[in-house]
Design a protein around this motif. Structure first.
Motif, mmCIF file in Angstrom:
data_model
loop_
_atom_site.group_PDB
_atom_site.id
_atom_site.type_symbol
_atom_site.label_atom_id
_atom_site.label_comp_id
_atom_site.label_asym_id
_atom_site.label_seq_id
_atom_site.Cartn_x
_atom_site.Cartn_y
_atom_site.Cartn_z
ATOM 1 N N SER A 18 0.782 -0.986 -0.003
ATOM 2 C CA SER A 18 -0.050 -0.126 -0.080
ATOM 3 C C SER A 18 0.988 1.245 -0.173
ATOM 4 O O SER A 18 0.460 2.212 -0.757
ATOM 5 C CB SER A 18 -0.880 0.069 1.129
ATOM 6 N N LEU A 19 1.943 1.014 0.850
ATOM 7 C CA LEU A 19 2.765 2.329 0.586
ATOM 8 C C LEU A 19 3.484 2.657 -0.959
ATOM 9 O O LEU A 19 3.260 3.723 -1.208
ATOM 10 C CB LEU A 19 4.191 2.021 1.697
ATOM 11 N N VAL A 20 3.798 1.540 -1.425
ATOM 12 C CA VAL A 20 4.154 1.637 -2.796
ATOM 13 C C VAL A 20 3.180 2.388 -3.779
ATOM 14 O O VAL A 20 3.336 3.261 -4.376
ATOM 15 C CB VAL A 20 4.902 0.398 -3.083
ATOM 16 N N GLU A 21 1.914 1.694 -3.615
ATOM 17 C CA GLU A 21 0.894 2.455 -4.352
ATOM 18 C C GLU A 21 0.422 3.927 -4.009
ATOM 19 O O GLU A 21 0.057 4.328 -4.977
ATOM 20 C CB GLU A 21 -0.231 1.255 -4.223
ATOM 21 N N MET A 22 0.672 3.935 -2.754
ATOM 22 C CA MET A 22 0.225 5.326 -2.512
ATOM 23 C C MET A 22 1.423 6.323 -2.961
ATOM 24 O O MET A 22 0.967 7.522 -3.593
ATOM 25 C CB MET A 22 0.717 5.738 -0.876
ATOM 26 N N VAL A 23 2.561 6.049 -3.149
ATOM 27 C CA VAL A 23 3.792 6.972 -3.914
ATOM 28 C C VAL A 23 3.080 7.062 -5.195
ATOM 29 O O VAL A 23 3.096 7.851 -5.914
ATOM 30 C CB VAL A 23 5.025 6.138 -3.713
ATOM 31 N N ALA A 24 2.741 5.711 -6.066
ATOM 32 C CA ALA A 24 2.395 5.780 -7.205
ATOM 33 C C ALA A 24 1.071 6.825 -7.542
ATOM 34 O O ALA A 24 1.050 7.401 -8.595
ATOM 35 C CB ALA A 24 2.102 4.288 -7.803
ATOM 36 N N SER A 25 0.387 6.625 -6.620
ATOM 37 C CA SER A 25 -0.769 7.311 -6.817
ATOM 38 C C SER A 25 -0.610 8.625 -6.845
ATOM 39 O O SER A 25 -1.211 9.629 -7.634
ATOM 40 C CB SER A 25 -1.936 6.946 -5.810
ATOM 41 N N VAL A 26 -0.186 9.270 -5.791
ATOM 42 C CA VAL A 26 0.495 10.661 -5.426
ATOM 43 C C VAL A 26 1.300 11.258 -6.679
ATOM 44 O O VAL A 26 1.022 12.235 -7.306
ATOM 45 C CB VAL A 26 1.435 10.786 -4.147
ATOM 46 N N TRP A 27 1.984 10.530 -7.424
ATOM 47 C CA TRP A 27 2.723 10.581 -8.479
ATOM 48 C C TRP A 27 1.851 11.099 -9.846
ATOM 49 O O TRP A 27 2.045 11.785 -10.622
ATOM 50 C CB TRP A 27 3.701 9.509 -8.783
#
Lengths: 203, 203
Positions: free
Chosen positions: A98-107
């Motif tokens: 989820s942390l990785v996906e949060m970064v991808a989502s913010v990007w």
């Protein structure tokens, strides 16, 4: 099944384009600007919702992980049972993901482009969402069955701290699963858009 | 999100129409016939695959149900444990649901129209597929955790018939879950098509 590669991005910062028709007609510049503003607005709302689900999943699964990890003061510890090890591992994996996906989502919200090339990003998101949602549900079901069995024996009456803390951890894990399955619905919709229209945008 | 209701069916037997563009151009009759034949062919393949998954889900979940139900000859019986009751109930529910969906699928292949109005049919299929896939996975995880716990105590060594038969039932349940989750992917794709194009056909 059509799969044109025309709208793929991943490095550049193109603005999202509205839906294409098979035989293009020529709209007026005013039309294009109006359509484009509307699309950007709706896409931002869609992406914000995905980010919200990611954050909720992260918070709940991390809490569940921490609750289970610190569950080793009284005699039966979390590493004494397969099922509680499974709960710990599944929640840890989901928290990192989820942390990785949060970064991808913010990007994606800030730049308008996906972190990886679009075709990989949509399949990566959806595949992992599905598998990890099933993983988390399976772990939490296993954990609650274990606790039910322990309650039937006299383990829980003697040292109730273990059972209460495990209960909380599993409940948090179920909440994480709920938000992960919602995120999985959204990313599944993006995959379907990509398959049908050749772009992850449904507008 | 567009949701035109133009291609909805449910009683009549319309043939599937190819994808529509926002401003219709007029194709030649030959184009239409060719497109239509191609679409019908691909849709039949899609529907046949869905039917295959339904049949497999039905066979596996019914077998699992029967194996668990007949598991009452030796002393611990299936109704002595919550988890084995859960396995029995989940597999029974999924078997009945798969039977209904098989009928709906055969109806759609033979007549070309959905059994219920299209908007209800696609949401009914997808919603139930998702929920029942999660239900079945949860039941099977609970069942296997119970068996693991019984094996650690001496229940399984004394009367091994119960444990072996439960193992088989749970394994069959997992196979049913696998096919149900595949069917859920297909019905999810149909929902996305319906949301994007206003019709369950992606062609």
């Amino acid at each position: 099944m059509r799969s044109p590669q025309s709208l793929r991005n991943g490095v550049g910062g193109e603005t999202p384009t509205p839906s294409r028709s098979p035989r293009p007609t020529i709209p007026s510049p005013h039309d294009i600007r109006f359509q484009s503003t509307l699309s950007v607005h709706k896409l931002r709302r869609f992406n914000s919702l995905v980010l919200l689900f990611r954050v909720a999943t992260f918070v709940f699964s991390l809490s569940s992980f921490v609750f289970m990890l610190t569950n080793s003061r009284s005699q039966p510890r979390w590493f004494d049972f397969d099922a509680s090890r499974f709960v710990l591992a599944a929640n840890g994996i989901v928290a990192v993901y989820s942390l990785v996906e949060m970064v991808a989502s913010v990007w994606e919200i800030t730049t308008g482009a996906t972190l990886f090339p679009e075709v990989y990003q949509v399949w990566f998101d959806f595949g992992h969402d599905q598998v990890f949602a099933y993983l988390l549900l399976s772990a939490d079901s296993a954990g609650s069955t274990l606790l039910k069995t322990l309650r039937d024996s006299d383990t829980c009456s003697n040292t109730s701290a273990f059972c209460v803390q495990s209960d909380i951890s599993i409940a948090l894990g179920f909440a994480g699963f709920l938000f992960l399955s919602l995120a999985s619905l959204m990313s599944g919709f993006r995959v379907a858009c990509f398959l049908i229209k050749g772009s992850r945008f449904h507008l």
